[in-house]
Design a protein around this motif. Structure first.
Motif, mmCIF file in Angstrom:
data_model
loop_
_atom_site.group_PDB
_atom_site.id
_atom_site.type_symbol
_atom_site.label_atom_id
_atom_site.label_comp_id
_atom_site.label_asym_id
_atom_site.label_seq_id
_atom_site.Cartn_x
_atom_site.Cartn_y
_atom_site.Cartn_z
ATOM 1 N N GLU A 4 9.384 -3.491 3.100
ATOM 2 C CA GLU A 4 10.251 -2.894 2.089
ATOM 3 C C GLU A 4 10.344 -3.805 0.878
ATOM 4 O O GLU A 4 10.407 -5.029 1.006
ATOM 5 C CB GLU A 4 11.646 -2.664 2.670
ATOM 6 N N HIS A 5 10.338 -3.209 -0.310
ATOM 7 C CA HIS A 5 10.483 -3.998 -1.538
ATOM 8 C C HIS A 5 11.961 -4.315 -1.734
ATOM 9 O O HIS A 5 12.778 -3.429 -1.936
ATOM 10 C CB HIS A 5 9.937 -3.228 -2.742
ATOM 11 N N ALA B 166 0.909 -8.332 6.660
ATOM 12 C CA ALA B 166 2.176 -7.891 6.086
ATOM 13 C C ALA B 166 1.927 -7.616 4.615
ATOM 14 O O ALA B 166 1.516 -8.510 3.865
ATOM 15 C CB ALA B 166 3.252 -8.963 6.258
ATOM 16 N N TYR B 167 2.127 -6.366 4.197
ATOM 17 C CA TYR B 167 1.828 -5.961 2.817
ATOM 18 C C TYR B 167 3.140 -5.827 2.048
ATOM 19 O O TYR B 167 4.031 -5.059 2.426
ATOM 20 C CB TYR B 167 1.074 -4.636 2.802
ATOM 21 N N PHE B 168 3.251 -6.571 0.944
ATOM 22 C CA PHE B 168 4.457 -6.567 0.130
ATOM 23 C C PHE B 168 4.175 -5.782 -1.156
ATOM 24 O O PHE B 168 3.533 -6.295 -2.074
ATOM 25 C CB PHE B 168 4.881 -8.002 -0.199
ATOM 26 N N PRO B 169 4.642 -4.532 -1.228
ATOM 27 C CA PRO B 169 4.309 -3.684 -2.373
ATOM 28 C C PRO B 169 4.882 -4.208 -3.689
ATOM 29 O O PRO B 169 5.969 -4.815 -3.715
ATOM 30 C CB PRO B 169 4.960 -2.337 -2.019
ATOM 31 N N HIS B 170 4.137 -3.976 -4.741
ATOM 32 C CA HIS B 170 4.662 -4.202 -6.089
ATOM 33 C C HIS B 170 5.563 -3.038 -6.432
ATOM 34 O O HIS B 170 5.346 -1.913 -5.993
ATOM 35 C CB HIS B 170 3.509 -4.303 -7.090
ATOM 36 N N LEU C 83 0.694 3.774 -1.643
ATOM 37 C CA LEU C 83 1.307 3.086 -0.501
ATOM 38 C C LEU C 83 1.120 3.876 0.790
ATOM 39 O O LEU C 83 0.976 3.295 1.871
ATOM 40 C CB LEU C 83 2.789 2.840 -0.767
ATOM 41 N N GLU C 84 1.096 5.196 0.671
ATOM 42 C CA GLU C 84 0.862 6.026 1.853
ATOM 43 C C GLU C 84 -0.537 5.762 2.412
ATOM 44 O O GLU C 84 -0.732 5.683 3.638
ATOM 45 C CB GLU C 84 1.027 7.500 1.492
ATOM 46 N N LYS C 85 -1.521 5.615 1.526
ATOM 47 C CA LYS C 85 -2.886 5.325 1.968
ATOM 48 C C LYS C 85 -2.966 3.929 2.590
ATOM 49 O O LYS C 85 -3.645 3.719 3.600
ATOM 50 C CB LYS C 85 -3.848 5.433 0.786
ATOM 51 N N ILE C 86 -2.269 2.977 1.988
ATOM 52 C CA ILE C 86 -2.294 1.606 2.508
ATOM 53 C C ILE C 86 -1.627 1.542 3.876
ATOM 54 O O ILE C 86 -2.102 0.839 4.786
ATOM 55 C CB ILE C 86 -1.602 0.652 1.509
#
Length: 284
Positions: free
Chosen positions: A216-217, A191-195, A203-206
């Motif tokens: 979602e942030h 689960a990736y939590f963007p800064h 973020l598109e690449k991730i």
């Protein structure tokens, strides 16, 4: 908007007697009379202008759990005046002059015993002693109220990865960062939590990395990752959120794995002093 989501979450659980006013577009008028003038950013130009104009409040309170607080304290206890300006900003001579004047103003407020700094960050005893000698009051909190509140979200992925703004800020190279995310995801779902400062392009690449689920942030990460499910772990690069999560997670803090930034990740423009400052969260 994240600020609106955070305010809404706090309003739903605010203790009796606590009220939230709409965010002001500018700081209160410096001549207005109040018991306390509270700010979260002593490096803000707007805040500094208000302080220099002569805030009439009986007490000036700076509340910040970020590493900038430790930098501010270090600057304020310096025997030599230090301009209070952001380390990564390209500051004009006028901006540096205002930052220097603010240093003198805060030292004056300290002598008058009108300056209070509040933070969750640990300040070592020698620094506390010097702060006290200068008249700077300090209060350390431990998220006591937040720790009693129910957690609204639950995540099923075994690895919770906190995104970093260091690529967006051009402090580290993009490619090794993406490879790091890929390596973690190769071990299982993430689960990736963007800064909030990460770019849509990054973020598109991730999001295209296998087994990575972009979240979602919304509200601050401290409000989202206070409770871990059995078998979960948190991964992160150096960040101001690390010392906060250590406090909130309690015994589960052993499942928080911050990683130092490898030397070759840094861009050439990232000065050594800034690298050391950013990495200091691993030790706090």
């Amino acid at each position: 908007m994240p600020l609106e989501a955070t305010t809404e979450a706090l309003l739903a659980r605010a203790p009796d007697g606590v009220h939230f006013e709409p965010a002001a577009r500018k700081p209160p008028h410096p001549k207005s009379s109040s018991d306390r003038y509270v700010t979260g950013d002593a490096y803000s130009g707007k805040v500094q202008r208000s302080l220099l104009a002569g805030v009439k409040a009986k007490e000036i309170i700076i509340i910040d759990d970020g590493l900038a607080t430790l930098a501010l304290i270090k600057q304020l206890i310096s025997d030599t005046p230090v301009p209070l300006v952001r380390a990564r900003a390209k500051n004009s001579a006028a901006r540096v002059a205002m930052g220097l004047a603010t240093w003198h103003r805060l030292r004056q407020l300290a002598r008058e015993e009108r300056l209070l700094i509040v933070s969750a960050l640990f300040v070592d005893p020698p620094t506390r002693q010097k702060m006290t000698a200068l008249g700077i009051k300090f209060a350390q909190h431990k998220f006591e109220w937040l720790a009693t509140q129910p957690v609204a979200e639950s995540f099923t992925e075994p690895t919770l990865l906190i995104g970093s703004a260091m690529v967006a800020d051009q402090l580290i190279h993009e490619q090794p960062y993406l490879q790091w995310v890929e390596q973690i995801a190769s071990e299982g779902p993430v689960a990736y939590f963007p800064h909030r400062r990460e770019t849509p392009q990054l973020l598109e690449k991730i999001a295209k990395i296998d087994q990575v689920v972009l979240k979602e942030h919304t509200v601050p990460i401290e409000m989202r990752l206070r409770v871990l499910r059995p078998g979960q772990e948190i991964r992160a690069l150096p960040s101001t959120v690390i010392p906060s999560l250590r406090l909130l997670l309690g015994s589960d803090a052993r499942f928080l794995y911050p990683q130092a930034v490898p030397e070759h990740w840094w861009t050439d423009d990232t000065e050594l002093e800034l690298r050391e400052h950013l990495s200091s969260s691993l030790k706090v």
